[in-house]
Design a protein around this motif. Structure first.
Motif, short mmCIF file in Angstrom:
data_model
loop_
_atom_site.label_atom_id
_atom_site.label_comp_id
_atom_site.label_asym_id
_atom_site.label_seq_id
_atom_site.Cartn_x
_atom_site.Cartn_y
_atom_site.Cartn_z
N ARG A 83 33.41 38.03 44.34
CA ARG A 83 33.33 39.49 44.29
C ARG A 83 34.51 40.11 45.02
NH1 ARG A 83 27.63 41.56 42.83
NH2 ARG A 83 28.75 43.53 42.92
N ALA A 86 37.53 39.81 42.93
CA ALA A 86 37.50 40.72 41.78
C ALA A 86 38.00 42.12 42.14
CB ALA A 86 36.09 40.81 41.21
N LEU A 92 39.64 38.13 35.76
CA LEU A 92 38.27 37.63 35.90
C LEU A 92 38.26 36.11 36.08
CD1 LEU A 92 35.62 39.13 35.93
CD2 LEU A 92 35.47 38.87 33.44
N ASN A 93 39.16 35.44 35.39
CA ASN A 93 39.22 33.97 35.52
C ASN A 93 39.63 33.56 36.94
OD1 ASN A 93 41.73 35.15 34.71
ND2 ASN A 93 42.59 33.09 34.48
N ALA A 95 39.04 35.33 39.66
CA ALA A 95 37.89 35.62 40.53
C ALA A 95 36.85 34.50 40.40
CB ALA A 95 37.28 36.97 40.15
N LEU A 225 30.56 34.50 37.47
CA LEU A 225 31.18 35.36 36.45
C LEU A 225 30.50 36.74 36.42
CD1 LEU A 225 32.93 35.96 33.92
CD2 LEU A 225 31.15 34.84 32.56
N ALA A 228 31.41 38.72 39.56
CA ALA A 228 32.81 39.16 39.53
C ALA A 228 32.95 40.33 38.55
CB ALA A 228 33.71 37.99 39.12
N TRP A 229 32.28 40.21 37.41
CA TRP A 229 32.33 41.27 36.40
C TRP A 229 31.72 42.56 36.93
CZ3 TRP A 229 34.65 43.19 32.52
CH2 TRP A 229 34.02 44.03 31.59
N GLN A 232 33.99 44.10 39.47
CA GLN A 232 35.18 44.67 38.82
C GLN A 232 34.83 46.00 38.15
OE1 GLN A 232 37.20 42.51 35.54
NE2 GLN A 232 38.56 41.75 37.15
N GLN A 233 33.64 46.04 37.54
CA GLN A 233 33.20 47.27 36.86
C GLN A 233 32.97 48.41 37.84
OE1 GLN A 233 32.96 47.56 33.30
NE2 GLN A 233 34.19 45.80 33.86
#
Ligand SMILES: CC(C)(COP(=O)(O)OP(=O)(O)OC[C@H]1O[C@@H](n2cnc3c(N)ncnc32)[C@H](O)[C@@H]1OP(=O)(O)O)[C@@H](O)C(=O)NCCC(=O)NCCSC(=O)C[C@@](O)(CC(=O)O)C(=O)O
Length: 266
Positions: A83, A86, A92-93, A95, A225, A228-229, A232-233
């Motif tokens: 996190r 990110a 993303l990869n 992170a 994943l 991290a997503w 990022q969002q």
């Protein structure tokens, strides 16, 4: 280069996993067109790692282990690190890789050690209680047991229940379950954790110890994943390990003057 050590282009990479030709992809001999929509993800994992398709009961047990380890929230260092990564503008990869790289002997990677321990205990010439006693003489922390956060890991009971059912149905022998429960009894009240319970499953299913770690990483990558997503969002930028007003405890020397007691420089 002599004729003896000359290799052809097709010999450079050799694989029994997948056959790739123009217009053809076949996993372990099965055309991908037949597998898509027909087999589950755990079955595909088993097929690639083991060479044959698992029985539905074997696939169910593997899937349970994969589901159990999928996430442990930002309390897990691997998730927190992913996190943080990110929020630093990396892909993303990157992170995900940051999180995965924190999975080691103490956090998330103890399954491999737990499986090796279970195997050593199984192969020991000593009676099981003596073998455990001997193992404990050399290891303060037995891999696959204890948890820094949960007094009792909530993933333990459902996983072991599934193994016990599989034993009753003749899917697996139960020899590793017996050993793991005996270890747990010996170090009570420290209970088995996710790595221990999944090590039992992977051992019962005949996977080698190295793959206990590999499969944990595979499962946890999903959680990493997703975290991290999510981070990022959120649009957060350069998020550190502690909230901004909090400071790390400084334990070094008090503030001092660089020029104290020194001649001024010309
Ligand atoms: C995990 C932890 C460091 C916790 O330590 P703790 O700090 O709680 O233990 P301590 O306070 O040091 O010990 C208190 C007393 O119990 C005794 N005692 C403790 N554990 C004992 C044990 N294994 N064998 C014998 N004795 C034990 C100890 O000897 C002491 O006895 P005494 O000296 O008499 O006072 C420790 O167990 C440990 O190294 N385990 C083995 C490695 C292992 O399996 N790692 C996987 C953990 S799962 C994971 O990584 C996935 C995760 O869940 C992660 C997450 O997010 O957290 C996720 O999903 O991501």
């Amino acid at each position: 280069m002599t004729a003896r050590n000359m290799i052809t282009a097709t010999q450079w990479w050799q694989t029994a996993l997948v056959r790739i030709q123009p217009g053809e992809i076949a996993l372990r001999g099965y055309p991908i067109e037949q597998l898509i929509g027909e087999i589950s993800f755990p079955q595909a994992i088993w097929l690639l790692l083991r060479g044959e398709l698992p029985t539905p009961a074997q696939a169910k047990l593997l899937e349970a282990a994969l589901v159990a380890a999928v996430d442990h929230g930002p309390q897990a260092p691997s998730i927190a690190a992913a996190r943080m990564a990110a929020t630093c503008g990396v892909g993303l990869n990157n992170a995900v890789a940051t999180g995965v790289n924190l999975l080691g002997d103490v956090h998330g990677g103890a399954g491999q050690q737990a499986m090796s321990m279970l195997r050593d205990l199984r192969d020991s010439d000593l009676p099981l209680p003596k073998a455990i006693e001997e193992y404990r003489r050399w290891h303060r922390f037995l891999p696959g047991f204890g948890h820094r956060f949960h007094p009792r890991d909530p993933r333990r009971d459902p996983l072991l229940r599934l193994v016990a059912e599989a034993v009753e149905e003749g899917v697996v022998s139960g020899e590793y379950l017996v050993i793991a429960l005996e270890v747990e009894h010996a170090i009570a009240p420290v209970p088995m954790n996710i790595d221990g319970a999944t090590a039992v499953i992977y051992a019962e299913l005949g996977f080698p110890p190295e793959l206990a770690r590999g499969l944990f990483v595979l499962s946890r990558s999903v959680g990493i994943l997703a975290h991290a997503w999510e981070e990022q969002q959120s649009g957060a930028r350069i998020k550190g390990p502690i909230p901004r007003p909090l400071l790390a405890d400084y334990t070094g020397p008090a503030l001092r003057d660089l020029h104290d007691g020194r001649k001024p420089q010309p």
